[in-house]
Motif scaffolding. Structure first.
Motif, PDB file in Angstrom:
ATOM      1  N   PHE A 100      13.380  14.989  33.487  1.00 28.83           N
ATOM      2  CA  PHE A 100      12.623  15.175  34.939  1.00 28.83           C
ATOM      3  C   PHE A 100      13.398  16.304  35.822  1.00 28.83           C
ATOM      4  O   PHE A 100      12.899  17.232  36.281  1.00 28.83           O
ATOM      5  N   ALA A 101      14.405  15.922  35.835  1.00 33.84           N
ATOM      6  CA  ALA A 101      15.404  16.856  36.874  1.00 33.84           C
ATOM      7  C   ALA A 101      15.564  18.380  36.296  1.00 33.84           C
ATOM      8  O   ALA A 101      15.462  19.334  37.056  1.00 33.84           O
ATOM      9  N   ALA A 102      15.610  18.503  34.867  1.00 33.71           N
ATOM     10  CA  ALA A 102      15.816  19.815  34.135  1.00 33.71           C
ATOM     11  C   ALA A 102      14.486  20.526  34.424  1.00 33.71           C
ATOM     12  O   ALA A 102      14.194  21.747  34.837  1.00 33.71           O
ATOM     13  N   MET A 103      13.168  19.910  34.174  1.00 36.72           N
ATOM     14  CA  MET A 103      12.000  20.566  34.515  1.00 36.72           C
ATOM     15  C   MET A 103      11.698  20.893  35.957  1.00 36.72           C
ATOM     16  O   MET A 103      11.267  21.827  36.400  1.00 36.72           O
ATOM     17  N   MET A 104      12.103  19.816  36.621  1.00 38.53           N
ATOM     18  CA  MET A 104      11.677  20.210  38.161  1.00 38.53           C
ATOM     19  C   MET A 104      12.503  21.342  38.765  1.00 38.53           C
ATOM     20  O   MET A 104      12.435  22.016  39.664  1.00 38.53           O
ATOM     21  N   SER A 105      13.828  21.385  38.239  1.00 37.86           N
ATOM     22  CA  SER A 105      14.670  22.577  38.721  1.00 37.86           C
ATOM     23  C   SER A 105      14.316  23.842  38.161  1.00 37.86           C
ATOM     24  O   SER A 105      14.741  24.884  39.232  1.00 37.86           O
ATOM     25  N   VAL A 106      13.703  24.030  37.465  1.00 36.73           N
ATOM     26  CA  VAL A 106      13.551  25.527  37.085  1.00 36.73           C
ATOM     27  C   VAL A 106      12.035  25.907  36.766  1.00 36.73           C
ATOM     28  O   VAL A 106      11.760  27.055  36.613  1.00 36.73           O
ATOM     29  N   VAL A 107      11.193  24.858  36.611  1.00 37.89           N
ATOM     30  CA  VAL A 107       9.803  25.275  36.434  1.00 37.89           C
ATOM     31  C   VAL A 107       9.013  25.441  37.660  1.00 37.89           C
ATOM     32  O   VAL A 107       9.024  24.401  38.421  1.00 37.89           O
ATOM     33  N   HIS A 108       8.459  26.742  38.034  1.00 36.68           N
ATOM     34  CA  HIS A 108       7.740  26.973  39.132  1.00 36.68           C
ATOM     35  C   HIS A 108       6.507  26.766  38.840  1.00 36.68           C
ATOM     36  O   HIS A 108       5.675  26.886  37.730  1.00 36.68           O
ATOM     37  N   HIS A 109       5.612  26.773  39.975  1.00 36.25           N
ATOM     38  CA  HIS A 109       4.138  26.636  40.061  1.00 36.25           C
ATOM     39  C   HIS A 109       3.513  27.904  39.149  1.00 36.25           C
ATOM     40  O   HIS A 109       3.989  28.875  39.540  1.00 36.25           O
ATOM     41  N   LYS A 255      20.902  20.384  42.323  1.00 35.98           N
ATOM     42  CA  LYS A 255      20.370  20.508  43.390  1.00 35.98           C
ATOM     43  C   LYS A 255      19.078  19.505  43.473  1.00 35.98           C
ATOM     44  O   LYS A 255      18.905  18.759  44.533  1.00 35.98           O
ATOM     45  N   VAL A 256      18.362  19.279  42.310  1.00 31.86           N
ATOM     46  CA  VAL A 256      17.152  18.506  42.240  1.00 31.86           C
ATOM     47  C   VAL A 256      17.808  16.836  42.034  1.00 31.86           C
ATOM     48  O   VAL A 256      17.597  16.084  42.996  1.00 31.86           O
ATOM     49  N   TYR A 257      18.835  16.883  41.254  1.00 34.36           N
ATOM     50  CA  TYR A 257      19.184  15.504  40.695  1.00 34.36           C
ATOM     51  C   TYR A 257      19.813  14.636  42.217  1.00 34.36           C
ATOM     52  O   TYR A 257      19.746  13.574  41.990  1.00 34.36           O
ATOM     53  N   GLN A 258      20.766  15.360  42.911  1.00 36.55           N
ATOM     54  CA  GLN A 258      21.243  14.867  43.858  1.00 36.55           C
ATOM     55  C   GLN A 258      20.322  14.224  44.859  1.00 36.55           C
ATOM     56  O   GLN A 258      20.814  13.041  45.418  1.00 36.55           O
ATOM     57  N   PHE A 259      19.198  14.554  44.747  1.00 37.34           N
ATOM     58  CA  PHE A 259      18.036  13.834  45.736  1.00 37.34           C
ATOM     59  C   PHE A 259      17.239  12.929  45.079  1.00 37.34           C
ATOM     60  O   PHE A 259      16.400  12.359  45.621  1.00 37.34           O
ATOM     61  N   MET A 260      17.368  13.033  43.618  1.00 34.85           N
ATOM     62  CA  MET A 260      16.411  12.142  43.001  1.00 34.85           C
ATOM     63  C   MET A 260      17.360  10.749  42.500  1.00 34.85           C
ATOM     64  O   MET A 260      16.657   9.586  42.676  1.00 34.85           O
ATOM     65  N   ASN A 261      18.518  10.945  42.428  1.00 37.13           N
ATOM     66  CA  ASN A 261      19.187   9.497  42.176  1.00 37.13           C
ATOM     67  C   ASN A 261      20.510   9.429  42.423  1.00 37.13           C
ATOM     68  O   ASN A 261      21.048   8.492  42.854  1.00 37.13           O
ATOM     69  N   PHE A 262      21.121  10.671  43.023  1.00 41.84           N
ATOM     70  CA  PHE A 262      22.309  10.841  43.295  1.00 41.84           C
ATOM     71  C   PHE A 262      23.478  10.609  42.423  1.00 41.84           C
ATOM     72  O   PHE A 262      24.308  11.410  41.866  1.00 41.84           O
ATOM     73  N   SER A 263      23.769   9.223  41.871  1.00 46.14           N
ATOM     74  CA  SER A 263      24.804   9.137  40.776  1.00 46.14           C
ATOM     75  C   SER A 263      24.314   7.919  40.022  1.00 46.14           C
ATOM     76  O   SER A 263      23.520   7.142  40.418  1.00 46.14           O
ATOM     77  N   CYS A 264      25.163   7.638  38.809  1.00 45.52           N
ATOM     78  CA  CYS A 264      24.579   6.363  37.890  1.00 45.52           C
ATOM     79  C   CYS A 264      25.701   5.305  38.119  1.00 45.52           C
ATOM     80  O   CYS A 264      26.630   5.471  38.553  1.00 45.52           O
ATOM     81  N   PHE A 265      25.060   4.198  37.684  1.00 43.90           N
ATOM     82  CA  PHE A 265      25.914   2.768  37.768  1.00 43.90           C
ATOM     83  C   PHE A 265      27.436   3.041  36.981  1.00 43.90           C
ATOM     84  O   PHE A 265      27.487   3.345  35.943  1.00 43.90           O
ATOM     85  N   THR A 266      28.189   2.697  37.919  1.00 47.58           N
ATOM     86  CA  THR A 266      29.697   3.288  37.835  1.00 47.58           C
ATOM     87  C   THR A 266      30.288   2.381  36.544  1.00 47.58           C
ATOM     88  O   THR A 266      30.742   3.303  35.488  1.00 47.58           O
ATOM     89  N   PRO A 267      30.117   1.176  36.472  1.00 50.76           N
ATOM     90  CA  PRO A 267      30.914   0.402  35.537  1.00 50.76           C
ATOM     91  C   PRO A 267      30.280   0.885  33.948  1.00 50.76           C
ATOM     92  O   PRO A 267      31.110   0.804  32.974  1.00 50.76           O
ATOM     93  N   ALA A 268      28.901   1.059  33.867  1.00 54.68           N
ATOM     94  CA  ALA A 268      28.386   1.548  32.585  1.00 54.68           C
ATOM     95  C   ALA A 268      28.936   2.845  32.246  1.00 54.68           C
ATOM     96  O   ALA A 268      29.461   3.095  31.040  1.00 54.68           O
ATOM     97  N   GLN A 269      29.400   3.711  33.213  1.00 60.98           N
ATOM     98  CA  GLN A 269      29.936   5.268  32.719  1.00 60.98           C
ATOM     99  C   GLN A 269      31.295   4.905  32.388  1.00 60.98           C
ATOM    100  O   GLN A 269      31.870   5.495  31.259  1.00 60.98           O
ATOM    101  N   ALA A 270      32.010   3.944  33.124  1.00 58.49           N
ATOM    102  CA  ALA A 270      33.512   3.789  32.670  1.00 58.49           C
ATOM    103  C   ALA A 270      33.493   3.067  31.291  1.00 58.49           C
ATOM    104  O   ALA A 270      34.099   3.441  30.505  1.00 58.49           O
TER     105      ALA A 270
END
Ligand code: PMP
Ligand code: GLN
Length: 380
Positions: A100-109, A255-270
């Motif tokens: 979603f973030a990849a498409m939203m960030s580069v695909v224009h109208h 630029k898109v992702y930071q306002f979509m989700n900002f960051s992921c569940f920290t314990p899972a990442q660790a």
């Protein structure tokens, strides 16, 4: 109150529909793709240890750094490519969010995007939200290979992106080196961006190597490569994945992702960082799923389903012309409600509902579940 729909032609995703039906009818769920066996205990211990260690606040927006470092090491050792974990990797809540973030960030109208169908069901709705002009190219049937002449014929000066998925959901087909050579020839001297969905990168059979875009400099320089820990570590519900892209593309992605989700569940990442330190966890995955595929095919050998080859992913396609001529959606419903086995009708992966009378079965299940399902399916 009236509000015009932004997705007027989209209903509820087939995975939700079939899983709810399986639940309602107490059917064996070989529909939605998820394992019904537990993950490695070390993963659970690592997540719990991370929480007890105090890793309970926001991770950095782009992801917990030790995890990005382990991902970069994995890419280096698997695909021979050096990736900067600081600027070229972002951890996301699953692959769906990365797509979603990849498409939203580069695909224009009005940008054109070439989508190979059948495809995972998030691509078309997301591109619709981007107001893209979608150019659909069907894979050949029944071997689900890509018709590169058709892809090339759809390229125009307005082509912004080509979406790819290998190993492929739902078919289990995979890109080979000839595909890669055609792709390189098509995109060279263009500004086409590749969105490569590689969530099943560690599940290929018969020793066939996964052709990641990251192996090829000419492709990596223009690709978003998406993966998912849900598939690799048997925890689809943890919804953690990542995206890899060159710095300039990744800047736009963030630029898109930071306002979509900002960051992921920290314990899972660790926990994933710890698991990636031992490559056997993902290196042994292909053999594990090949045994599942082979067992399921063995159990189904006496059935009237015609099993199509699966070279990767955890899906097995089956043609059912010898059993019935009804539409795949009707057959999938009847199979769930009357016989107690849920599968996905492959027409759900086509915008125009192309129906080749094929069902998709997920074999990421215990042997016992596969045996119970096959006992029913072989009687049809
Ligand atoms: N792409 C493909 C091809 C998939 O099969 C899936 C899910 N099974 C996804 C993306 C989404 O993965 P995630 O659950 O990590 O969002
Ligand atoms: N990708 C999984 C499948 O193909 C399901 C993902 C989902 O349910 N959103 O079955």
């Amino acid at each position: 109150m009236e509000c015009p729909s932004k997705l007027p032609h989209i209903g509820t995703t087939i995975f939700t529909v079939m899983s709810q039906m399986a639940h309602a009818y107490k059917a064996i769920n070989l529909a939605q793709g998820f394992p019904n066996f537990p993950p490695h205990p070390q993963l659970l211990e690592a997540a719990s240890a991370a929480m007890n260690r105090g890793l309970n606040q926001y991770a950095p927006m782009a992801g917990y750094m030790p995890l990005r470092e382990r991902i970069a090491e994995k890419i280096d050792s698997t695909y021979g490519r050096s990736i900067n974990p600081d600027t070229e990797i972002t951890v996301t809540p699953g692959a769906t969010a990365a797509l979603f973030a990849a498409m939203m960030s580069v695909v224009h109208h009005g940008d054109e995007v070439i989508v190979i169908e059948p495809c995972y069901d998030s691509y078309i709705p997301t591109l619709t939200l981007c107001h893209a002009v979608i150019r659909r190219v069907s894979m050949r049937f029944p071997n689900y290979t890509i018709d590169w002449d058709a892809v090339e014929g759809n390229v125009s000066p307005r082509t912004r992106m080509i979406t790819l998925n290998s190993p492929h959901n739902p078919s289990g087909s995979i890109l080979c080196s000839e595909d890669i050579q055609r792709l390189i020839a098509i995109v060279q001297d263009t500004d086409i961006i590749i969105l490569s969905d590689e969530v099943y990168e560690h599940i290929t059979f018969e020793g066939i190597r996964h052709e990641s875009m990251l192996r090829y400099p000419q492709l990596a320089e223009r690709s978003f490569v998406v993966s998912s820990f849900g598939k690799t570590f048997h925890v689809t519900g943890w919804k953690t994945g990542y995206c890899v892209a060159p710095r300039e593309l990744m800047q736009e992605f963030r630029k898109v992702y930071q306002f979509m989700n900002f960051s992921c569940f920290t314990p899972a990442q660790a926990a994933f960082a710890e698991m990636l330190s031992n490559p056997s966890h993902y290196k042994d995955l292909s053999a594990f799923y090949q045994a599942k595929r082979d067992y399921f095919c063995h159990l189904m050998a006496g059935s009237r389903f015609e099993l199509l080859p699966s070279y990767g992913s955890y899906f097995q396609l089956a043609r059912y012309d010898a059993i019935t001529h009804e539409r795949d959606t009707d057959f999938a419903i009847r199979l769930t409600q009357n016989y107690g086995v849920a599968a996905i009708p492959v027409s759900a992966f086509y915008t125009d509902g192309t129906d080749n009378h094929v069902l998709r079965f997920c074999f990421a299940k215990t042997d016992e579940t596969l045996e119970q399902a096959a006992a029913i399916l072989t009687r049809l």
